[in-house]
Design an enzyme around this catalytic site. Sequence first.
Site, short mmCIF file in Angstrom:
data_model
loop_
_atom_site.label_atom_id
_atom_site.label_comp_id
_atom_site.label_asym_id
_atom_site.label_seq_id
_atom_site.Cartn_x
_atom_site.Cartn_y
_atom_site.Cartn_z
N HIS A 412 0.82 -1.19 -0.12
CA HIS A 412 0.13 0.01 -0.16
C HIS A 412 0.73 1.36 0.17
O HIS A 412 0.63 2.30 -0.92
CB HIS A 412 -0.93 -0.13 1.21
CG HIS A 412 -1.79 1.16 1.23
ND1 HIS A 412 -1.54 2.29 2.16
CD2 HIS A 412 -2.94 1.49 0.72
CE1 HIS A 412 -2.33 3.15 1.92
NE2 HIS A 412 -3.33 2.68 1.24
N ARG A 558 38.34 3.06 -11.84
CA ARG A 558 39.75 2.16 -11.74
C ARG A 558 40.36 2.30 -10.57
O ARG A 558 40.44 3.30 -9.83
CB ARG A 558 40.48 2.77 -12.89
CG ARG A 558 41.63 2.02 -13.31
CD ARG A 558 42.62 2.68 -14.36
NE ARG A 558 43.11 4.07 -13.78
CZ ARG A 558 43.63 5.11 -14.71
NH1 ARG A 558 43.97 4.62 -16.00
NH2 ARG A 558 43.94 6.07 -14.18
N SER A 681 44.33 2.87 -24.41
CA SER A 681 45.27 2.91 -25.77
C SER A 681 46.53 3.61 -25.49
O SER A 681 47.38 3.49 -26.48
CB SER A 681 44.35 3.70 -26.90
OG SER A 681 43.93 4.92 -26.33
N CYS A 730 39.03 3.71 -23.23
CA CYS A 730 39.24 5.03 -22.60
C CYS A 730 40.36 5.95 -22.92
O CYS A 730 40.49 6.83 -22.27
CB CYS A 730 39.09 4.59 -21.10
SG CYS A 730 40.65 3.43 -20.52
#
Length: 791
Positions: A412, A558, A681, A730
């Site tokens: 309820h 991270r 990268s 990233c």
Amino acid sequence: MEKEKAFLLWFDQLERKDVAIAGGKSSSLGELTSHVDVPVPYGFATTACAYRYFFEKTGLYEKIKTLIAGLDVDNSAQLREVCAKVRQAIMDKEMPQDLQDLIAEAYKELGEKVGQADPFVAVRSSATAEDLPDASFAGQQDTYLNVKGAETIVAKVKECYASCFTDRAVYYREKQGFDHLDVALSAAVQMMVFSKAAGVMFTVNVATGDDKNILIEGAWGLGEYVVQGTVTPDNYTVNKATCEIVEKNVNAQDIKLIRKADGDCEEVVVPLDEQNEQKLTDEQIKQLAECAKKIEAHYGCYMDMEWGVDERDNKVYILQARPETVWSRRNKENGAPKEEKKVTTDRKVIVKGLPASPGNVAGRVHVILDPSHIDEFKEGEILVTEMTAPDWVPAMKKAKAIVTDSGGMTCHASIVSRELGIPCIVGTKSRGEAATTTIPDGIDVTIDATHGVVYEGIIEEPKAEQPAQQVVAAAEYFPPTGTKIYMNLGDPELAEKYATLPCDGIGLMREEFIWTTYIHEHPLYLIKIGQPEKVVDQLAEGIRQVCQAMAPRPVTMRFSDFKSSEYRDLKGGDEFEPNEPSALLGWRGASRYYDPKYIEAFKLECMAVRKVREEFGLKNLNVMIPFCRNVEECEKVTKIMADCGLSRGKDFKVWLMAEIPSNIILADQFNKFVDGYSIGSNDLTMLVLGCDRDNDTVSHIYDERNLAVRRAIRHLIEVAHKDGKTVSICGQAPSVYPEFCEFLIKSGIDSMSVNPDTVKFTKKLAAQIEQRIMMDALTGKGRQEVEDLNW
């Protein structure tokens, strides 16, 4: 014998630091007995080691493991049935004879020490997880009062063990991510106080936070009826400085719980001539206040205590003491609170429940236990009750928010709150503590109904000013993309500002920023000086800001990836950091986490993550392991995380930063331990090409678009996808080189995480590339790859 290996310890052999050995209750009784000059009924405690010995010796671990396999705790019928079978299995096993003999001998020795043959005792459960900062098992196991005889004591100890598997305890552990077989139980066997009056005592006003006085509540008989709320106790207020009685409120009492002469307890009617009497003499009130002052001074925080007055000699005893849970962290330098509302930046969780109707508000609590008091509810208050019903709607319409003990998402309170558009949290009892007994009436709280958390006080949220161009950005159209566009973020204080950007979440949250901006000190240095909680609290607060701003979008944090030279720059770092000739390729990332020299610091990072997910209720937080050189490192790190309560699951993902060639070459093996990858990268390019991009002599060779780098990336995507793992990136290359972004999307990358200032550009670029790919597939006239990108 060493404490850790003992099956039984006397109270004066225990201290509050021995929670892992004897649980919260037993260790606290030991602390009071050993170090505080207050009267405590003497006794002994069976240890967690004894509990595990009993389970191992009888084969119960395997039996229970089989019974709970596949248990769905949300299925009430199944939960009730399985838990009953587990408890019965425990009761069916005979306690090893050597353990029985040890308990019986201790019970006999206890009688000799106190000068009573076969004394009456209380047998109290004491769980090893009772004082964890992010989970409380207190009150979920059983206590047995007024029992005597060695055989009975042994039976009650076993019943305590069985009570570790009540429906509520099993449900709570499951929801908190605890292994049911990891938590152990101690049984405190304590001399019984023949209480003619008993109750509780606080060294702070739990309703207002005023710490100038001591509050004492007392009632006739045993204290259980005070704790349970069965009777309305007397209230005595004592000035903490002078121990003078400031105020007395004597309440009528018509029933009481008493001990029976031959054992056990019973409820009886209070004689008419005693019903309106003061339960304690003024001298006893002052004696209790003196005890409270000593205990608070020893523990160094506000205290919550239980006491009893023995009918045989009218002596006052302290039965239990624990740190008070609501006001203990107050900054006493500000003095007692005034009537006006206090704003705080601390986030102290009071209770947690199910987020039934989302929203965030702050206000004054009004606890209502009886529908007859609905008319007392005022506009703008926060309604706290056991459960609502249709006749509660008038009060609910006036409420700023609603919190209930019971109920689920379709109860309820949930349905009406959603219809009214007000925040609502239900089922707090199922998440550990009932709101009506945990949240004091009249205090200010902050309700985070989006995540099901109630915080102490009115929390001030810093709001970054929205620049004018943000309004324009809100009207910009960004086409949906199949490739998720995440955002990189360092400063948690910018999360609110950037939350309006059209990103799908945070692909890289750099933990290092919190260290250098907020903590400033080396984690091992903080452990050395006894302040490890600073690491957990500060990290958790920084992570919380980001997760809350981005919710429900995912945030991937991270773990720390400082190099040793950067760690050395933190206060105290010189003592713990080596001087490495090439810090870039040295002691960083995963290699730190399992190293005996650093593992305790990494555990603090894990505790911070767990605090954000469990205490703050922000389940959108995931983590990433950086610079992991080989599969063995990955296995070790994920094992440590699991031991800290961070196991991979449906709503918790562990990513690996793919930035070392071995991550690519052995991706099929790394897949076993992670849910996905985020390509770093920058480091990957340097390590594939063997050149430092920051070295001017060779920096011209550095290029993420090099064929060797692209072949490595495509290979990773193919191998990861074969095992159902995701791949992101990233680095900045996708937002700098459109052709590189096109290569990634054509290679099937799942997501790209870019800096905030390039989110919009990358979102539109990805949409254009995806549309071009679809057009090429439709026409069959798309550009062909001129280079062989297969490894």
